[in-house]
Scaffold this active site. Sequence first.
Site, PDB file in Angstrom:
ATOM      1  N   ARG A 122      67.971 -37.493 -53.442  1.00  0.00           N
ATOM      2  CA  ARG A 122      68.047 -37.215 -52.074  1.00  0.00           C
ATOM      3  C   ARG A 122      68.973 -35.306 -51.640  1.00  0.00           C
ATOM      4  O   ARG A 122      69.557 -35.066 -52.492  1.00  0.00           O
ATOM      5  CB  ARG A 122      68.345 -37.434 -50.680  1.00  0.00           C
ATOM      6  CG  ARG A 122      66.665 -38.538 -50.564  1.00  0.00           C
ATOM      7  CD  ARG A 122      67.290 -39.983 -49.466  1.00  0.00           C
ATOM      8  NE  ARG A 122      66.872 -38.911 -48.435  1.00  0.00           N
ATOM      9  CZ  ARG A 122      66.566 -38.998 -47.021  1.00  0.00           C
ATOM     10  NH1 ARG A 122      67.626 -40.208 -46.767  1.00  0.00           N
ATOM     11  NH2 ARG A 122      66.487 -38.476 -45.529  1.00  0.00           N
ATOM     12  N   ASP A 319      60.421 -39.871 -38.608  1.00  0.00           N
ATOM     13  CA  ASP A 319      60.971 -41.124 -38.740  1.00  0.00           C
ATOM     14  C   ASP A 319      59.454 -42.056 -38.338  1.00  0.00           C
ATOM     15  O   ASP A 319      59.420 -43.152 -38.925  1.00  0.00           O
ATOM     16  CB  ASP A 319      61.843 -41.676 -38.238  1.00  0.00           C
ATOM     17  CG  ASP A 319      63.029 -41.003 -38.988  1.00  0.00           C
ATOM     18  OD1 ASP A 319      62.987 -40.231 -39.979  1.00  0.00           O
ATOM     19  OD2 ASP A 319      64.306 -41.074 -38.402  1.00  0.00           O
TER      20      ASP A 319
HETATM   21  C1  S3P Z   1      68.459 -37.987 -38.316  1.00  0.00           C
HETATM   22  C2  S3P Z   1      67.508 -36.938 -38.194  1.00  0.00           C
HETATM   23  C3  S3P Z   1      65.880 -36.482 -39.086  1.00  0.00           C
HETATM   24  C4  S3P Z   1      66.011 -38.069 -39.656  1.00  0.00           C
HETATM   25  C5  S3P Z   1      66.916 -38.884 -39.714  1.00  0.00           C
HETATM   26  C6  S3P Z   1      67.859 -38.930 -38.959  1.00  0.00           C
HETATM   27  C7  S3P Z   1      69.170 -37.886 -37.470  1.00  0.00           C
HETATM   28  O1  S3P Z   1      67.149 -36.189 -40.603  1.00  0.00           O
HETATM   29  O2  S3P Z   1      64.626 -38.284 -40.426  1.00  0.00           O
HETATM   30  O3  S3P Z   1      65.971 -40.457 -39.837  1.00  0.00           O
HETATM   31  O4  S3P Z   1      70.062 -38.884 -36.725  1.00  0.00           O
HETATM   32  O5  S3P Z   1      69.828 -36.296 -37.111  1.00  0.00           O
HETATM   33  P1  S3P Z   1      66.214 -34.726 -40.853  1.00  0.00           P
HETATM   34  O6  S3P Z   1      67.100 -33.878 -40.105  1.00  0.00           O
HETATM   35  O7  S3P Z   1      66.472 -34.776 -42.005  1.00  0.00           O
HETATM   36  O8  S3P Z   1      64.960 -34.000 -40.601  1.00  0.00           O
END
Ligand code: S3P
Length: 435
Positions: A122, A319
Amino acid sequence: MKKETIQPAKHLTGGLDLPGDKSVSHRYAMLAALAEGTSELRRFSAAADCHSTLACVSALGAEVKTDKDTVRVTGGGLGGLKRSWRALDAGNSGTTMRLLSGILAGQQFSSKLTGDDSLQKRPMKRVIGPLREMGADIRARDDNFAPLEIRGAQLKAIDYRMPMASAQVKSAVLLAGLFADGVTSVTEPARTRDHTELALEEFGAAVEKDVRTIRIHGRGANGGGKLIAKSLDVPGDLSSAVFFIAAASLFPDSNVLIHNVGLNPTRTAILDVFASMGASIQILGLKSAHGEVVGDLAVKGASLKGGVIAGGQIPLLIDELPMLAALGPYTEEGVEIRDAAELRVKESDRIAALAENLQRMGASVEERPDGLKVQGRHAGKLRGAEIEPRGDHRIAMAFAVAGLAAEGNTVIRDADCAGVSFPTFFKELNRLAEH
Ligand code: S3P
């Protein structure tokens, strides 16, 4: 690699308590490790991801004691972390790796951060870039992937305009900002979940918000310099509740009450989408808890319309997209998702995983670079099939729900992966589903 068999259900009934919110638990654990004194974090998430965060902060010198779902974390203040001689293992958790990178960038020591095979694929450049601007020395495979080697430094405050709407990137910069010599600001292009800002305020940091810009006073700035231990209750995880909202919605006779769900407005876009599709969700007993909002959700069966999800909605329900896509074949108009290329770099390539598994169940799906279009009810009923979740918790859970209303049994391979966010998911689904 455990398999779970999902039998067709008649409806879902009963009450449900969810594990604590994953995003909030990560933040409380990290800030407690940077605070002076012992924080008590009640209803801390059971998710494997949040336990990866606890293991990391413990390796960095915080004391962590777990008693069922209460976690006590004793920190030594902003200057209290110590070098870990072992690599810090974030497991499957992008939030652990990206947020912790911000904290490690401001330390007087070097750290190595790694994770499982999925996490090593990732992109990390999105946090490496701004943290370098602040003065950290970070090495990564191909300058983008874990393992990361972070040589901490005295950070300088920056004004960062985020090129993407990501709560993890925003949080990494704000956490690094705690250690910077002045006031760090982050401006987001669109709204994202704000748990970091709220948690920083709870622990006593000096944070200011102004439309899309958040400012944090660093150690060297006026008002910065100290976090104080807190006793906090983690709200139930709305992103986990969504699987049960979807499952209950599928059957006219369902009646499910989900207790104590986190309803922070930066997370509830999914409830608006469900409402626009005709779902029956009633919010009861709203109250505020440490800056967060919680309430109960009463869900009944409904006939779902479907629709298009795109644009600025996407970061606010990223999500939840696997569940919405897997509901598509049960809706009147189908479900179309656009502008969501980010789904390809989540715990799996979620667009490909959704398209493949929907096809296995007989759905009519068009896969696109930035989303997918899933035909609705008119394209025929789903058939039970063997599902390959690609190690991704949300894919496993979304197809378990889809299987409840399919013809014949659905088998979820590698079902244990649900434990990344919701270890008791299959137990709770079996308890509420009547066959
Ligand atoms: C999260 C932010 C999201 C989300 C992840 C949890 C967080 O990701 O998809 O499951 O806890 O800040 P991104 O910030 O990469 O969009």
